[in-house]
Write a protein that holds these residues in place. Structure first.
Motif, short mmCIF file in Angstrom:
data_model
loop_
_atom_site.label_atom_id
_atom_site.label_comp_id
_atom_site.label_asym_id
_atom_site.label_seq_id
_atom_site.Cartn_x
_atom_site.Cartn_y
_atom_site.Cartn_z
N VAL A 311 12.35 -17.52 7.55
CA VAL A 311 11.20 -17.73 7.12
C VAL A 311 11.26 -16.82 5.41
CG1 VAL A 311 8.96 -18.38 6.67
CG2 VAL A 311 9.57 -17.81 9.09
N ARG A 312 10.98 -17.75 4.62
CA ARG A 312 10.37 -17.36 3.14
C ARG A 312 10.41 -18.02 3.21
NH1 ARG A 312 16.36 -18.83 3.30
NH2 ARG A 312 17.52 -17.03 2.56
N GLN A 313 7.80 -16.54 2.45
CA GLN A 313 7.16 -17.13 1.76
C GLN A 313 7.78 -16.87 0.28
OE1 GLN A 313 4.48 -14.32 4.14
NE2 GLN A 313 3.66 -16.25 5.00
N MET A 314 7.08 -18.44 -0.16
CA MET A 314 8.14 -18.79 -1.38
C MET A 314 5.97 -19.27 -2.41
SD MET A 314 10.66 -19.09 -1.45
CE MET A 314 10.92 -19.29 -2.92
N GLY A 315 5.99 -18.15 -3.19
CA GLY A 315 5.15 -17.94 -4.15
C GLY A 315 5.11 -18.22 -6.12
N TRP A 316 4.33 -17.47 -6.46
CA TRP A 316 4.81 -17.81 -7.88
C TRP A 316 4.33 -16.41 -8.58
CZ3 TRP A 316 5.62 -22.71 -8.08
CH2 TRP A 316 4.67 -23.63 -7.43
N ALA A 317 4.90 -16.59 -9.73
CA ALA A 317 5.65 -14.97 -10.28
C ALA A 317 4.49 -14.16 -10.55
CB ALA A 317 6.98 -14.74 -11.26
N THR A 318 4.46 -12.63 -10.21
CA THR A 318 3.12 -12.18 -10.58
C THR A 318 3.51 -10.50 -9.57
OG1 THR A 318 1.01 -11.56 -10.99
CG2 THR A 318 1.00 -12.84 -9.09
N ASP A 319 3.09 -9.39 -10.66
CA ASP A 319 3.55 -8.03 -9.37
C ASP A 319 2.12 -7.69 -9.19
OD1 ASP A 319 5.88 -7.93 -9.45
OD2 ASP A 319 6.63 -7.76 -11.77
N SER A 320 0.81 -8.86 -9.60
CA SER A 320 -0.62 -7.75 -9.31
C SER A 320 -0.80 -6.82 -8.63
CB SER A 320 -1.46 -8.53 -9.58
OG SER A 320 -1.80 -9.88 -8.66
N GLU A 321 -1.56 -6.20 -8.29
CA GLU A 321 -2.16 -5.78 -6.51
C GLU A 321 -2.73 -6.92 -5.48
OE1 GLU A 321 -1.01 -2.66 -4.52
OE2 GLU A 321 0.49 -2.73 -6.29
N GLU A 322 -4.08 -7.38 -6.56
CA GLU A 322 -4.36 -8.42 -6.01
C GLU A 322 -3.30 -9.89 -5.19
OE1 GLU A 322 -8.02 -12.02 -6.54
OE2 GLU A 322 -7.04 -10.43 -8.44
N ASP A 323 -2.08 -10.14 -5.82
CA ASP A 323 -1.26 -10.64 -5.66
C ASP A 323 -0.28 -9.97 -4.22
OD1 ASP A 323 0.31 -13.57 -5.70
OD2 ASP A 323 2.02 -12.10 -5.31
N LYS A 324 -0.60 -9.07 -4.15
CA LYS A 324 0.08 -8.60 -3.04
C LYS A 324 -0.54 -8.50 -2.06
CE LYS A 324 3.10 -5.52 -6.29
NZ LYS A 324 3.73 -4.00 -6.25
N LEU A 325 -1.28 -8.15 -2.01
CA LEU A 325 -2.53 -8.44 -0.69
C LEU A 325 -2.37 -9.66 -0.39
CD1 LEU A 325 -5.44 -6.32 -2.09
CD2 LEU A 325 -3.94 -5.27 -0.11
N TYR A 326 -2.90 -10.70 -1.00
CA TYR A 326 -2.77 -12.19 -1.21
C TYR A 326 -1.81 -12.98 0.00
CZ TYR A 326 -2.78 -17.28 -1.16
OH TYR A 326 -2.35 -18.42 -0.76
#
Length: 404
Positions: A311-326
């Motif tokens: 399983v690869r979870q594919m998303g959009w490029a950003t390094d924010s902490e909010e994104d990591k938590l998401y």
């Protein structure tokens, strides 16, 4: 998604919502022999005629961002290096030194500007050329030019890296077929891997893959996780040449089944906002193009009655902490949904293995499952499949036309 494909999707959804009887022109599907999931003869045929001759999704280009970046593909009793060359090209090599077969790379990912064998220090460049041999004078007949790394056919499409162990395989784009038209309007090439994990399963790989080739089970197995978000009655299937498929299901409100991530492209075509569009891509890959990103799943055999879901979870490029938590939350949600399915697979395999049931059935809503099994036989060659293990070809005439 091209206009012809979009028209087919919308028209068949409207027709499906009105349907209350089995389509009069669609044949009853014969039972599928249980031995296809348990018999060593069939496993051997798959290895020779399917896995060794088919394009396989092996990696994601964004995971190989700079020259020297590498990842290992480690499935099917193979170890293959995916490497970003100095010229920008991604190549694939068998992870085996030409001296005595030692693996060159032991870590699953990293960066290496040269491949140095950890056994006897033979060295290769990023193009696979043998460059250095300690005590070369002791190898009187060795021609370094003839003993580079053994290359595996490798190509990319919109950031997805595929390999094929058959040097004479058709071009990747020809193999992908309608996938090209169906993904227009969805920015695949801008995706990155947010998480990557493996789920081992006590069942044949096809039993696990079957689960994702229908939503007949969703209201029963996923009553609180998926069912509330999908209009299951609208579920439609398009069957395409090469064993590929397109699924479509209308959403019950909202652009996504999941909450909106911190970063989301604003150029995703409306069809992917209004519907769940899934693309089972032969032989073992499942894309589901949600605007927030998606789980890219590959199903690999580990024997006739064991397999692993990658399983690869594919998303959009950003390094924010909010994104990591998401994405931490998405991982937990994904594992919960998968757990609702996985608890059934081992007992299904047991029923097939011990002869409790001699065959399985596929109804009209499961015709994608039957199409998949038909394609496996086409790839193997029907005459090579033992008579007691064959599926009877029934639905090729229902294949959807490719978009212009």
């Amino acid at each position: 998604m091209r206009e012809a494909a979009l028209e087919l999707l919308n028209r068949t959804m409207d027709e499906q919502l009105k349907r209350s009887e089995h389509p009069s022109d669609f044949p009853a599907l014969p039972p599928i022999p249980a031995g296809r999931y348990t018999d060593p003869r069939f496993e051997a045929l798959e290895k020779d005629r399917l896995w060794n001759r088919t394009w396989l999704l092996a990696g994601i280009a964004s995971d190989l961002p700079t020259p020297g970046s590498y990842r290992l593909f480690q499935h099917l009793d193979r170890s293959v290096i995916l490497s970003h060359g100095k010229d920008g090209r991604i190549r694939a090599f068998h992870n085996a030194c030409r001296h005595r077969g030692s693996p060159l790379l032991l870590e699953p990912q990293g960066r290496a500007m040269r491949f140095i064998c950890p056994y006897h220090a033979w060295g290769y460049d990023l193009e696979g050329t043998l460059k250095s041999v300690p005590s070369q004078h002791d190898f009187a007949c060795l021609d370094k030019a003839e003993n580079g790394l053994i290359e595996v056919q490798c190509d990319t499409y919109r950031g997805f890296v595929f390999i094929n162990f058959d040097d004479d395989a058709e071009p990747l784009r020809d193999f992908l077929g309608e996938f090209v038209a169906l993904t227009e309007g969805y920015p695949l090439e801008r995706m990155v891997v947010k998480d990557h994990f493996f789920v081992e399963m006590a069942c044949n790989w096809k039993i696990a893959y079957h689960n994702f080739l229908e939503i007949y089970h969703v209201n029963t197995v996923h009553p609180t996780t998926l069912a509330p978000h999908l209009d299951s009655r609208s579920f439609v299937i398009a069957l395409y040449e090469g064993g590929h498929m397109r699924f479509g299901t209308r959403k019950k409100g909202g652009e996504s089944l999941f909450k909106t991530p911190p970063v989301k492209p604003d150029d995703i075509a409306p069809v992917f906002l209004e519907n769940t569009v899934a693309l089972p891509t032969f032989p073992n890959t499942f894309f589901s193009l949600d605007p927030v990103g998606f789980n890219l799943q590959c199903f690999w055999p580990m024997g006739s009655d064991r397999s692993v879901m990658e399983v690869r979870q594919m998303g959009w490029a950003t390094d924010s902490e909010e994104d990591k938590l998401y994405w931490q939350g998405m991982r937990a949600a994904t594992e919960h949904i998968l757990s609702e399915d996985l608890c059934l697979f081992e007992n299904i395999q047991q029923s097939l293995r011990n002869g409790t049931i001699p065959s399985i059935w596929a109804g009209y809503q499961e015709r994608a499952l039957y199409w998949f099994e038909e394609e496996i036989d086409r790839r193997i060659g029907p005459d090579r499949v033992p008579a007691d293990l064959r599926v009877q070809p029934r639905i090729a005439s229902f294949m959807a036309p490719r978009s212009a």
